[in-house]
Structure formats: structure tokens, C-alpha cells
Design an enzyme around this catalytic site. Structure first.
Site, mmCIF file in Angstrom:
data_model
loop_
_atom_site.group_PDB
_atom_site.id
_atom_site.type_symbol
_atom_site.label_atom_id
_atom_site.label_comp_id
_atom_site.label_asym_id
_atom_site.label_seq_id
_atom_site.Cartn_x
_atom_site.Cartn_y
_atom_site.Cartn_z
ATOM 1 N N ASP A 78 0.850 -1.188 0.000
ATOM 2 C CA ASP A 78 0.000 0.000 0.000
ATOM 3 C C ASP A 78 0.882 1.233 0.000
ATOM 4 O OD1 ASP A 78 -2.226 1.637 0.119
ATOM 5 O OD2 ASP A 78 -2.476 1.459 2.287
ATOM 6 N N HIS A 79 0.383 2.313 -0.558
ATOM 7 C CA HIS A 79 1.013 3.623 -0.396
ATOM 8 C C HIS A 79 0.465 4.231 0.892
ATOM 9 C CE1 HIS A 79 1.954 3.987 -4.943
ATOM 10 N NE2 HIS A 79 3.057 3.725 -4.269
ATOM 11 N N TYR B 16 -4.963 4.359 -0.081
ATOM 12 C CA TYR B 16 -5.898 3.401 -0.692
ATOM 13 C C TYR B 16 -5.362 2.806 -2.000
ATOM 14 C CZ TYR B 16 -8.807 5.946 2.604
ATOM 15 O OH TYR B 16 -9.302 6.538 3.743
ATOM 16 N N HIS B 17 -4.090 2.426 -1.990
ATOM 17 C CA HIS B 17 -3.491 1.793 -3.165
ATOM 18 C C HIS B 17 -3.106 0.342 -2.867
ATOM 19 C CE1 HIS B 17 -2.187 5.929 -5.056
ATOM 20 N NE2 HIS B 17 -3.506 5.760 -4.978
ATOM 21 N N HIS B 18 -3.984 -0.396 -2.241
ATOM 22 C CA HIS B 18 -3.692 -1.789 -1.899
ATOM 23 C C HIS B 18 -3.454 -2.609 -3.159
ATOM 24 C CE1 HIS B 18 -6.150 -0.127 1.423
ATOM 25 N NE2 HIS B 18 -5.198 -0.682 2.142
#
Length: 364
Positions: A120-121, A322-324
Site C-alpha cells: 500500500d502507499h 488506498y493503493h492496496h
């Protein structure tokens, strides 16, 4: 960014139409919804992917309006439920780590590291700055009839801001090779702070406790801005696990933030770059001042403004972008961590592909 060079500053881009988000469903599915070879079933919950005794996928089982349907596939089943739910659905269907599936009582169809390599980011939302110009997103300023009319009639005004993010930047820290265009920190410039709405929404969305809220309460409805330093290439990894074999039980997400020691070091450097940037002439024109009246609760054991303090602050106020991704990793057959091949076909399970962010070997 989307440009030729990765290092630098830019105004954020968004998929926007008439001031509102234009989702992929609006942009691509809605215009072709009447095609004879396309059927869209909304309000559907997929229960499992159907796999026969030869380990070949032949359809999916779903529930819609309290009825269970079996949908058969002539060619392939293509899975695109996102990095969190694709992993859940694969495991519910018997495709995943053997020991975990057996623990859940699920017959194993293919022993693959599904749910591993979760990336994630993420960064910190703790940095807030006050300004002396009425230009930020204070809730009482945009939650009014004129703003709503501008948005509804013309698609303009403060309600069209991309989630409050009005600027982006990509910068290198001392931990990356500066001779390469390979930044390791991204900045999100937000035209507000956790106190801009008086604690009504941002506080809840970010999970700010009552104790931490005392740090931001004095900023309620004041003109402020924030910068969120974010790790571009984190080395920490998490996992997705099933809570049970019930498809309606939400899966367990272990984010794994800061489990690799280098991540916190890089983020601390990002914090310090952000603080230095706030002292430039450009931000000085707005009367920018770092909000340092109340230090982060829970970090009293550290020396104020030291690397140890910044690390403690980041750990207390960690926020996702929210970059899973990565839970069904693409890779060669000899890679024990791989789930899909270069064509996104699941190893050992014919007629099944995964086509979402799950397949990313490394987050970008």
C-alpha cells in the site's frame, strides 16, 4: 506523475465530468450497457469461483436479491474484485495457502501464496499548518447554498476539489540515488487539516482518537493546510486472511505498515522535507506556520522535533492512500511467491485470470 519526468510538482489530475467523479462504470460500462453480449448484474455478491475435479474453472456462484445463481463460463472467468476482495474470493474457492485453507475447512484446489505480498502507499497525515489568508477548505465556507448551487448547476466551486488535494509532488530523500529520476516520497497538498470540519468527518475517516483530537481541536474551522508525505516504494508487506469460510464474513487485513525498518526512516526524511518546504517564500506569502502548539500525544517520551519524535508521530497518525495491491503476484513459474503468470492466468487453475491491482509484483 504521468509525465516524462517523475520528480517535481504538479496540479492533480482526476477523471472528472461536470465537476463530479466519472468512474470507470460511468465512463465505459454505462455507454455500452445495452449490448446484447453484455449483462450487468448489480446488487450481486459472488460467493465462490466454481472449480471442477480437474481444477478447471467453469463458472461462479453468486447471490442476488436472496436468490443463489450459478453462472457458467464458456471460455474463462475473469476476476477483478480489488487486491483485498480478489484474495478473499480466491481463498474461498480453494485457491490459496494450503495451511490457511485447511484451517478454515476449505478444500484446497491449488496451493498458492494468495493474500501474501500486500502493499500500500501510506504515510502520515499529522503535519498541519496555519495560514492568515481565507483560502482553505473550511467547512462553514463551502457548506452553504451558493456552493451547492455552483456545484449542481455549473459543476464548479469548492465542492469540485479532488478530495481536498490541490497539489502533488514527488521528491527524493537521502535514501535514493539523486542522479536518477527515482523519487521515494510523494506529497499530497491538502487545502485543510483534520480540524477544518470541526471533527465531523475527517476525524472519523482517519480514526483520530479523543486523545489525538486534542492536538487538532484548536484548529477547528480555522484556515489551515496540510501535507501528507507518502512512501512511494515501501518495503513493508502485509497479508490478507480469511476470517472464516463464510463469504459474508469480512476478511482480515494485516497492513504490515512499518514492518520493514527502512520505511519509517524514509518517511521521517519526507516529513523533514515537507517542513523545510513550508518555510519557502511561496508558502510564506500565505503566512504559513507549522502547527506546533500541541505535540503529538503519546510521543512525550521522545525529544521534541527529533527523528525519534517524527517517527513516533508517523506511527501514531498513519494514513493510507488506498493503493492496496500485490496479493496475487504476477511472476515466473519458478518464483514461489507468484500466483499468476505474464498473461494473468492463475497457476494450476485453467480458465481463470485475475486482472486488478492484486497482480502487481511491486507497487508503483
Amino acid at each position: 506523475g504521468n509525465g516524462e519526468f517523475q520528480t517535481g510538482f504538479m496540479i492533480p489530475q482526476g477523471t472528472i465530468r461536470r465537476g463530479s467523479r466519472c468512474s470507470t462504470a460511468k465512463g465505459f460500462l454505462r455507454p455500452i450497457r445495452d449490448r446484447k453480449n453484455l449483462h450487468i448484474a448489480m446488487e450481486s455478491h459472488v460467493l465462490k469461483i466454481l472449480v471442477d475435479k480437474k481444477n478447471t474453472v467453469y463458472g461462479v456462484r453468486l447471490k442476488r436479491y436472496n436468490k443463489v445463481y450459478t453462472v457458467l463460463a464458456k471460455k474463462e472467468v475473469i476476476l477483478s474484485a480489488g487486491a483485498l476482495n480478489s484474495a478473499q474470493l480466491l481463498m474461498l474457492s480453494g485457491i490459496g495457502p494450503q495451511d490457511h485453507l485447511q484451517e478454515m475447512g476449505i478444500p484446497v484446489k491449488s496451493d498458492l501464496p494468495v493474500g501474501h505480498n500486500l502493499m500500500d502507499h501510506y504515510g502520515t497525515g499529522a503535519l498541519a499548518f496555519t495560514i492568515n489568508h481565507p483560502v482553505s477548505l473550511v467547512q462553514t465556507r463551502y457548506e452553504n447554498i451558493p456552493s451547492v448551487l455552483k456545484y449542481a448547476v455549473f459543476g464548479t466551486g469548492p465542492l469540485t476539489v479532488l478530495g481536498g488535494v490541490e497539489g502533488l509532488a514527488w521528491v527524493p530523500t537521502k535514501f535514493t540515488n539523486r542522479s536518477m529520476d527515482w523519487p521515494d516520497i510523494e506529497f499530497h497538498f491538502v487545502s485543510g487539516s483534520p480540524g477544518s470540519d470541526g471533527g465531523r468527518q475527517i476525524r472519523k475517516a482517519h480514526g483520530i482518537s479523543d486523545q489525538m483530537w486534542q492536538m487538532y481541536r484548536p484548529l477547528a474551522y480555522k484556515d489551515t493546510w496540510s501535507v501528507i508525505p507518502m512512501l512511494l516504494r515501501p518495503k513493508s508487506r502485509g497479508r490478507v486472511r480469511l476470517r472464516s469460510s463464510n463469504p459474508y464474513d469480512k476478511p482480515l487485513f494485516y497492513a504490515g505498515y512499518f514492518t520493514h525498518p527502512e520505511d519509517i526512516k524514509v518517511l521521517v526524511e519526507g516529513v523533514k522535507i515537507g517542513l523545510a518546504m513550508a518555510q519557502t517564500k511561496a508558502f510564506g506569502r500565505l503566512g504559513t506556520k507549522f502547527w506546533d502548539k500541541i505535540p503529538m500525544p503519546g510521543c512525550e517520551h521522545t525529544n521534541l522535533w527529533s527523528d525519534e519524535y517524527w517517527a513516533c508521530m508517523c506511527r501514531h497518525y498513519t494514513t493510507t492512500i488506498y493503493h492496496h495491491s500485490g496479493t496475487a503476484k504476477m511472476g515466473p513459474p519458478h518464483d514461489p511467491d507468484s500466483v499468476v503468470n505474464y498473461e494473468l492466468k492463475v497457476y494450476g487453475v485453467p480458465r481463470l485470470r485475475v486482472v486488478d491491482a492484486s497482480i502487481m509484483p511491486n507497487i508503483v
